[in-house]
Scaffold this active site. Structure first.
Site, mmCIF file in Angstrom:
data_model
loop_
_atom_site.group_PDB
_atom_site.id
_atom_site.type_symbol
_atom_site.label_atom_id
_atom_site.label_comp_id
_atom_site.label_asym_id
_atom_site.label_seq_id
_atom_site.Cartn_x
_atom_site.Cartn_y
_atom_site.Cartn_z
ATOM 1 N N LYS A 73 0.782 -1.307 -0.458
ATOM 2 C CA LYS A 73 0.268 -0.061 -0.473
ATOM 3 C C LYS A 73 0.566 1.240 0.061
ATOM 4 O O LYS A 73 1.864 1.806 1.128
ATOM 5 C CB LYS A 73 -0.812 0.349 0.351
ATOM 6 N N GLU A 77 9.366 1.159 10.674
ATOM 7 C CA GLU A 77 10.697 2.282 10.211
ATOM 8 C C GLU A 77 10.620 3.729 10.614
ATOM 9 O O GLU A 77 9.657 3.565 9.928
ATOM 10 C CB GLU A 77 11.428 2.166 8.884
ATOM 11 N N CYS A 128 13.400 10.754 6.795
ATOM 12 C CA CYS A 128 13.379 10.236 7.809
ATOM 13 C C CYS A 128 14.373 10.461 8.600
ATOM 14 O O CYS A 128 15.172 10.970 10.039
ATOM 15 C CB CYS A 128 13.358 8.985 8.305
ATOM 16 N N GLU A 172 10.176 16.281 15.289
ATOM 17 C CA GLU A 172 10.017 15.839 13.373
ATOM 18 C C GLU A 172 9.740 16.311 12.793
ATOM 19 O O GLU A 172 8.125 16.710 12.900
ATOM 20 C CB GLU A 172 10.698 14.046 12.796
HETATM 21 P P1 NAD Z 1 2.205 8.100 7.989
HETATM 22 O O1 NAD Z 1 2.393 7.648 8.844
HETATM 23 O O2 NAD Z 1 1.173 9.502 7.849
HETATM 24 O O3 NAD Z 1 1.417 7.252 6.180
HETATM 25 C C1 NAD Z 1 3.072 6.618 5.670
HETATM 26 C C2 NAD Z 1 1.613 5.340 5.342
HETATM 27 O O4 NAD Z 1 1.092 4.375 6.707
HETATM 28 C C3 NAD Z 1 0.599 6.109 4.068
HETATM 29 O O5 NAD Z 1 0.959 4.645 3.163
HETATM 30 C C4 NAD Z 1 -0.406 5.687 4.862
HETATM 31 O O6 NAD Z 1 -1.935 5.374 4.525
HETATM 32 C C5 NAD Z 1 -0.434 4.232 6.491
HETATM 33 N N1 NAD Z 1 -1.212 4.811 7.169
HETATM 34 C C6 NAD Z 1 -1.595 6.215 8.218
HETATM 35 N N2 NAD Z 1 -2.214 5.583 8.545
HETATM 36 C C7 NAD Z 1 -2.659 3.847 8.859
HETATM 37 C C8 NAD Z 1 -3.585 3.148 9.680
HETATM 38 N N3 NAD Z 1 -4.095 3.892 10.755
HETATM 39 N N4 NAD Z 1 -3.398 1.983 9.451
HETATM 40 C C9 NAD Z 1 -2.582 1.469 8.166
HETATM 41 N N5 NAD Z 1 -2.301 2.172 7.532
HETATM 42 C C10 NAD Z 1 -2.461 3.547 8.066
HETATM 43 O O7 NAD Z 1 3.319 8.598 7.440
HETATM 44 P P2 NAD Z 1 4.393 10.387 6.227
HETATM 45 O O8 NAD Z 1 3.656 11.241 7.093
HETATM 46 O O9 NAD Z 1 3.307 9.120 5.074
HETATM 47 O O10 NAD Z 1 5.580 9.518 5.852
HETATM 48 C C11 NAD Z 1 6.597 10.667 6.440
HETATM 49 C C12 NAD Z 1 7.078 9.839 8.049
HETATM 50 O O11 NAD Z 1 7.072 9.128 7.737
HETATM 51 C C13 NAD Z 1 8.149 10.330 8.744
HETATM 52 O O12 NAD Z 1 8.041 9.611 10.362
HETATM 53 C C14 NAD Z 1 9.299 9.908 8.226
HETATM 54 O O13 NAD Z 1 10.637 9.908 8.785
HETATM 55 C C15 NAD Z 1 9.017 8.700 8.537
HETATM 56 N N6 NAD Z 1 10.033 7.555 7.858
HETATM 57 C C16 NAD Z 1 10.229 7.356 8.615
HETATM 58 C C17 NAD Z 1 11.948 6.192 7.250
HETATM 59 C C18 NAD Z 1 12.318 5.545 7.848
HETATM 60 O O14 NAD Z 1 13.157 4.465 7.472
HETATM 61 N N7 NAD Z 1 13.137 5.321 9.136
HETATM 62 C C19 NAD Z 1 11.725 6.092 6.079
HETATM 63 C C20 NAD Z 1 10.885 6.793 5.418
HETATM 64 C C21 NAD Z 1 10.268 8.146 5.899
#
Ligand code: NAD
Length: 490
Positions: A177, A252, A286, A384
């Site tokens: 997804k 992650e 991230c 963050e």
């Molecule tokens: P997010 O958590 O809002 O969403 C990430 C994914 O999760 C999306 O596909 C979203 O649709 C899905 N999602 C959201 N709520 C959900 C739920 N209740 N159940 C299942 N899926 C759900 O994150 P974002 O704003 O899209 O991305 C930014 C974040 O990602 C930042 O915190 C960043 O640090 C992190 N990130 C971490 C890494 C790593 O390797 N540690 C890499 C890239 C990004």
């Protein structure tokens, strides 16, 4: 740019969602609709998981000669390279990331990941344990099952590849997804997988919101493991769902990377490294180096060099290869970034402005921001931002630098800048983070595991041994050679 696939990819078929709903994918740089795509709900998730389940339980993929599995991954890597221009332009248009970065980093990195993991399947092996002389005890590593992979929008194609390459190499099937914001390159990846001949149901891509499709996916009983990249708040929700279904989970999450500059570091390299660390992809990374820790004696010089260099970065149309900086991924995310900036000002951080003639602030664009006089307790130093905001802090000595670096809920990565190798390693051992980059060596490598300390995650991404550990089950087979007499019931 040709039109994108705009339907869900389930069981090697392109299908609309059962409810027939659509979602407009927006180009954040212009506000234009790029594509209207199918939007999945729980019903579609159920169909996708069942397809992945059937492919795992009855299909050829987990039972295939590992070399043949590897060849398909390798072909996918080559297909990605053949389609580099279209894939790069897709992510550039979809999330406002400069084309120089999607061409130079995102797409090659995705291809490298599949190429690298193409070599893994025939290296996956178990162990033989020394037990009793007339007993042979073996451990097998077996594909785990159906993996739900949920990824964010900041590196749409690369994040998908980081998940899919090891999952598939280990013989699993997957329901991916992508973020609702950025599904287009994931659909293109699905199309390429069809072209190279992945069997039915091995790769499924559904597009839907987190609250609806994402939640349905993590709660589905047919899923064996959830692998998630995103915000720590969402990660906490995953843990709850995983607990209810007794599933494995790999998280992650976010970071608040400190960059410790020691007084002997070559400043030219430091300035370039710090600017790349925080302003690449406008800080939507991230591991973005959002906290700069400088020695009090060097503060003024480093700050003025950074400010002057940032002023020369060109910001604008992400499709123009001359631009270093594009825009933020969504309107909503820009509001989040602005709130953090306003909060930082209220709490006493001092904005230091770079020359703004090359920057842009309208629509989803936001110019780089540098805050001086930041203290560890300020919100801007703790949370963050995921945007182009650098916080500058001063330290007195090495202990102080390590203390400030570790004063964080996150522990994803840290940077250390110095010519003194021994000192660099000493500090590296003291800083609580899963990845330490010394003098800028922090690039993502497929064979190097990425762990997060503290709230930055659970489990490891990438790394071959770690991938096998994360995406296979261990089975112990204890074989009596027949001479062993049971001590019970006698
Ligand atoms: P997010 O958590 O809002 O969403 C990430 C994914 O999760 C999306 O596909 C979203 O649709 C899905 N999602 C959201 N709520 C959900 C739920 N209740 N159940 C299942 N899926 C759900 O994150 P974002 O704003 O899209 O991305 C930014 C974040 O990602 C930042 O915190 C960043 O640090 C992190 N990130 C971490 C890494 C790593 O390797 N540690 C890499 C890239 C990004």
């Amino acid at each position: 740019m040709k039109k994108w696939p705009n339907q869900l990819f389930i069981n090697n078929n392109w299908v609309d969602g059962v409810a027939g709903r659509k979602w407009d994918v927006i180009n954040p740089a212009t506000g234009a609709v790029l594509e209207s795509v199918a939007l999945a709900d729980a019903h579609d998730v159920d169909i996708a998981v069942k397809a992945a389940r059937k492919a795992f339980d009855d299909g050829p993929w987990p039972r295939m000669d590992p070399l043949a599995r590897g060849r398909l991954l390798f072909k996918l890597a080559e297909k990605i390279r053949e389609n580099l221009a279209d894939l790069a332009m897709t992510d550039t248009l979809n999330v406002g990331k400069p084309i120089r970065d999607t061409i130079g980093f995102d797409v090659p990195c995705a291809a490298d990941l599949f190429e690298s993991y193409a070599g893994l399947p025939d290296k996956i092996s178990g162990k033989c344990y020394g037990t009793l002389p007339d007993n042979v005890t073996m451990q097998f590593r077996e594909p785990m099952g159906v993996i739900a992979a949920i990824v964010p929008w900041n590196f749409p194609l690369t994040n998908a590849a980081i998940k899919l390459a090891p999952i598939l190499a280990c013989g699993n099937t997957v329901v991916l997804k992508p973020s609702e914001v950025s599904p287009l390159s994931a659909f293109m990846l699905a199309k390429l997988s069809l072209e190279v001949g992945f069997p039915q149901g091995v790769i499924n891509v559904i597009h839907g919101t987190g609250a609806e499709a994402g939640a349905a996916l993590v709660e589905h009983r047919g899923v064996d493991k959830i692998t998630f990249t995103g915000r720590h708040q969402t990660g906490a929700q995953m843990l709850q769902a995983a607990k209810n279904g007794m599933k494995g989970v790999l998280l992650e999450l976010g970071g608040k990377t400190p960059s410790i500059v020691l007084p002997d570091a070559p400043l030219e390299n430091v300035v370039n490294g710090v600017i790349t660390g925080i302003f690449f992809n406008l800080g939507q990374v991230c591991v973005a180096g959002s906290r700069l820790l400088v020695h009090a004696s060097q503060h003024d010089e480093i700050l003025s060099r950074i400010v002057s260099k940032v002023g020369s970065l060109r910001q604008g149309d992400p499709t123009d290869p001359k631009n270093h900086l594009g825009c933020l991924a969504t309107d909503q995310h820009k509001k989040v970034v602005i709130n953090y900036i306003e909060q930082a000002k209220k709490e006493g951080a001092k904005p230091v402005l770079a020359d703004s003639k090359n920057s842009k602030n309208d629509g989803c664009f936001h110019a780089p921001v540098i805050f001086d006089c930041v203290t560890p307790s300020m919100t801007i130093a703790r949370e963050e931002v995921f945007g182009p905001v650098l916080s500058v802090m001063t330290y007195k000595d090495e202990d102080d630098a390590v203390r400030i670096a570790n004063d964080s809920d996150f522990g994803l990565m840290a940077n250390i800048w110095t010519c003194d190798g021994g000192r660099a390693l000493r500090i590296a051992r003291r800083v609580k983070a899963g990845r330490i980059a010394i003098n800028g060596g922090g690039a993502l490598r497929p064979n190097v595991p990425v762990y997060g300390y503290k709230m930055s995650g659970i489990g490891a991404e990438l790394g071959y041994e770690e991938a096998v550990h994360e995406y296979t089950n261990s089975k112990a087979v204890l074989y009596s050679l027949g001479t062993e007499k049971s001590p019970w019931p006698e």
